[in-house]
Design a protein around this motif. Structure first.
Motif, short mmCIF file in Angstrom:
data_model
loop_
_atom_site.label_atom_id
_atom_site.label_comp_id
_atom_site.label_asym_id
_atom_site.label_seq_id
_atom_site.Cartn_x
_atom_site.Cartn_y
_atom_site.Cartn_z
N GLU A 1 0.85 -1.20 0.00
CA GLU A 1 0.00 0.00 0.00
C GLU A 1 0.88 1.24 0.00
OE1 GLU A 1 -3.22 0.97 -0.30
OE2 GLU A 1 -2.43 2.99 0.04
N GLY B 1 -18.12 7.62 -0.32
CA GLY B 1 -19.30 8.31 0.20
C GLY B 1 -19.64 7.91 1.61
N THR C 1 -21.44 4.33 2.34
CA THR C 1 -22.30 3.17 2.58
C THR C 1 -21.69 1.87 2.07
OG1 THR C 1 -23.44 3.37 0.47
CG2 THR C 1 -24.40 4.57 2.31
N ARG D 1 -14.07 4.88 5.94
CA ARG D 1 -13.12 4.03 5.23
C ARG D 1 -11.80 3.89 5.98
NH1 ARG D 1 -13.27 2.67 -0.17
NH2 ARG D 1 -11.18 1.89 0.19
N ASP E 1 -12.16 -1.51 -8.28
CA ASP E 1 -12.28 -0.36 -9.19
C ASP E 1 -11.33 -0.47 -10.38
OD1 ASP E 1 -14.20 0.89 -7.69
OD2 ASP E 1 -13.06 2.73 -7.32
C1 FAD Z 1 -17.03 10.32 -3.74
C2 FAD Z 1 -17.18 8.83 -3.74
C3 FAD Z 1 -18.26 8.24 -3.11
C4 FAD Z 1 -18.39 6.85 -3.09
N1 FAD Z 1 -19.42 6.31 -2.39
C5 FAD Z 1 -19.50 4.98 -2.25
C6 FAD Z 1 -20.46 4.40 -1.39
O1 FAD Z 1 -21.20 5.10 -0.68
N2 FAD Z 1 -20.55 3.04 -1.34
C7 FAD Z 1 -19.70 2.23 -2.04
O2 FAD Z 1 -19.81 1.00 -1.94
N3 FAD Z 1 -18.76 2.76 -2.86
C8 FAD Z 1 -18.62 4.10 -2.97
N4 FAD Z 1 -17.64 4.64 -3.76
C9 FAD Z 1 -16.79 3.73 -4.55
C10 FAD Z 1 -15.76 3.00 -3.68
O3 FAD Z 1 -15.02 3.94 -2.94
C11 FAD Z 1 -14.82 2.17 -4.54
O4 FAD Z 1 -15.58 1.38 -5.43
C12 FAD Z 1 -13.92 1.27 -3.69
O5 FAD Z 1 -13.10 2.05 -2.88
C13 FAD Z 1 -13.05 0.40 -4.59
O6 FAD Z 1 -12.14 -0.32 -3.79
P1 FAD Z 1 -10.73 -0.81 -4.38
O7 FAD Z 1 -10.09 -1.62 -3.32
O8 FAD Z 1 -10.94 -1.43 -5.71
O9 FAD Z 1 -9.91 0.51 -4.68
P2 FAD Z 1 -9.45 1.70 -3.72
O10 FAD Z 1 -10.32 1.79 -2.54
O11 FAD Z 1 -9.29 2.88 -4.59
O12 FAD Z 1 -8.02 1.21 -3.20
C14 FAD Z 1 -6.88 1.22 -4.05
C15 FAD Z 1 -5.66 1.25 -3.13
O13 FAD Z 1 -4.49 1.02 -3.93
C16 FAD Z 1 -3.46 1.89 -3.47
N5 FAD Z 1 -2.51 1.99 -4.62
C17 FAD Z 1 -2.78 2.50 -5.84
N6 FAD Z 1 -1.69 2.39 -6.64
C18 FAD Z 1 -0.73 1.79 -5.90
C19 FAD Z 1 0.61 1.40 -6.17
N7 FAD Z 1 1.16 1.55 -7.37
N8 FAD Z 1 1.34 0.84 -5.16
C20 FAD Z 1 0.79 0.64 -3.94
N9 FAD Z 1 -0.48 0.99 -3.62
C21 FAD Z 1 -1.24 1.55 -4.60
C22 FAD Z 1 -4.19 3.17 -3.10
O14 FAD Z 1 -3.43 3.95 -2.20
C23 FAD Z 1 -5.47 2.60 -2.45
O15 FAD Z 1 -5.33 2.40 -1.08
C24 FAD Z 1 -17.45 6.03 -3.78
C25 FAD Z 1 -16.35 6.61 -4.41
C26 FAD Z 1 -16.20 7.99 -4.38
C27 FAD Z 1 -15.00 8.59 -5.02
#
Ligand code: FAD
Length: 436
Positions: free
Chosen positions: A40, A52, A54, A113, A305
């Protein structure tokens, strides 16, 4: 937690990114008996993540996190959902509240979060995951990854959980840089407010909670707004289509839209005397982006994502549960490949099949249709105005002698004024198509 200079061994898998997708993948790879490194870039797990508020519940979450409701650090369960249209400081709302939603399993909850992500990472550490924070994966090599442009670490498999921009998938040619049409921009504010005041204002008791979604803005930019109750605060924000913002950049910018949003009466009332504590901005994948690019390659899987797994209809965003589910499915494939000793693209196609068969695959089709329906100029432009006109005319008599208009006449007249009869029939067909 390990320091970067203590990492010198070879791992079965390296997971990049400790968001919900990456931590789930690492946790379940470790539980399956394989050696896994979770990396990370943030100072601590959760430091970089905006969202957001939820988490939508699904039976798979209960299976992955036993005793879910007594274990995870949630703030309020969601028993009330409100959909509102906004137009010229009037709002029209449809609300759903059910006593069935007042006992576990609740349909969803609100959380922070930073709290959830570090709690979850601790679970992964306990399961045997090696975690490195403040470390960025800068390159993928034939045998592993390069950390902070300096040190190579070796592994048979890489899981890219690096969020919406997924530089890692780009670096191996799985996808180009995200295009504006594929993304939305989200701005989120967190306000601190006393628990009792929140309960009084939103008519809640104890840990009951509200999710409110808003449609409509004066510049007709595609997207929407939200308000979620935390235990001692309110999460408020807007999510708008980047291409719609781009097209209209001369007229309006996203900060003006946020200012307008929080000054609308339902928000102004909810936020009265609340203290602004946090501001964040983040890109979100649009619902249509997920199918466009491959999510596997030799020795490589993409989750959360990074793979476009986010139901972002503009009005409603759901990504965290999909991140967790895809992380789990990727872990199953990593363990399968590990057992087979084969990390080829052909073997890793197992992950694609698992996704198709999972609720992620099936729900995407329904949510995509709904997203396509909402993300249309006519919805954002005409619906809030039309609803406002109808309700206003039906409820308000301009003078003592005004004859009461029939509901049917007001309906037809408002349709004619804001939609046109031809477009009205086109909308009926679009509505039917979006829900079947
Ligand atoms: C404004 C907003 C509101 C939202 N509201 C909601 C909601 O209410 N409910 C919901 O379910 N979802 C919501 N979402 C969507 C949700 O936040 C994402 O779908 C979710 O966080 C995806 O999780 P993830 O683990 O795929 O990616 P992320 O949570 O983006 O995690 C990616 C991680 O990878 C790390 N990283 C990136 N590149 C590197 C690298 N090269 N080396 C090491 N580490 C790295 C980053 O630091 C991060 O910690 C919202 C998003 C936004 C922006």
């Amino acid at each position: 937690m390990k320091q970067i200079n203590q990492i010198n061994q070879k791992f079965d898998a390296i997971v990049v990114g400790a968001g919900p997708a990456g931590t789930t993948a690492a946790l379940h790879i470790a539980k399956g008996g394989a050696k896994v490194l979770l990396i990370e870039r943030g100072k601590f797990v959760g430091a970089k993540n905006s969202f957001g508020g939820t988490l939508e519940y699904s039976p798979l979450l209960q299976q992955l996190i036993p005793d879910f409701w007594n274990t995870i650090p949630w703030e309020r369960f969601i028993n009330k959902r409100i959909f509102s249209t906004l137009h010229s400081d009037s709002h029209f709302s449809v609300s759903y509240d059910s006593s069935h939603f007042r006992s576990p399993p609740y349909p969803g909850c609100t959380l922070y979060r930073s709290v959830f992500d570090s709690w979850y990472a601790n679970k992964a550490l306990k399961a045997g995951v090696t975690l490195l924070t403040e470390t960025t994966v800068t390159q993928i090599t034939d045998n592993g990854v390069i950390l902070n442009s300096k040190q190579e670490v070796f592994a048979n498999m890489i899981v890219a959980a690096d969020g919406v921009l997924s530089k890692l998938s780009q670096s191996i040619g799985l996808r180009p840089e995200p295009q504006v049409e594929e993304c939305s921009l989200g701005l989120k504010l967190f306000y601190q407010l006393d628990e009792d005041i929140i309960n009084e204002r939103f008519n809640l008791q104890n840990r009951e909670g509200v999710c409110q979604f808003f449609l409509g803005n004066s510049a007709d930019i595609l997207g929407g707004g939200f308000l979620y109750t935390q235990l001692q605060g309110l999460s408020v924000g807007i999510v708008h289509s980047l291409s719609s913002l781009n097209k209209n950049y001369k007229r309006v910018n996203i900060h003006q839209l946020l200012e307008e949003f929080v000054s609308q009466s339902p928000l102004k009332w909810g936020l009265k005397h609340a203290k602004l504590m946090e501001y964040s901005a983040h890109i979100i994948p649009k619902i249509s982006s997920w199918k466009k690019y491959p999510i596997h390659h030799n020795r490589f899987l993409v989750v959360g994502d990074a793979a476009g797994f986010c139901y972002n209809t503009g009005l409603h965003i759901e990504g965290m549960n999909l991140a967790i589910e895809s992380g789990y499915l990727a872990a199953q494939t990593v363990l399968y490949a590990h057992k087979k000793g084969d990390f080829s693209k052909k073997t890793l196609n197992d992950y694609v099949e698992r996704i198709k068969e999972s609720s992620i695959g099936s729900n995407f089709r329904t949510n995509e249709r709904l997203g396509n329906f909402i993300n249309d100029d006519i919805v954002i432009k005409s619906y809030p105005r039309l609803i406002d006109e109808m309700v206003n005319r039906l409820l308000f008599k301009k003078n003592l002698y005004q004859k009461k208009e029939s509901i049917f006449f007001v309906f037809l007249d408002s349709i004619r004024k804001y939609l046109g009869i031809g477009k009205f029939f086109r909308e009926i067909i679009r509505i039917i198509k979006s829900i079947i």
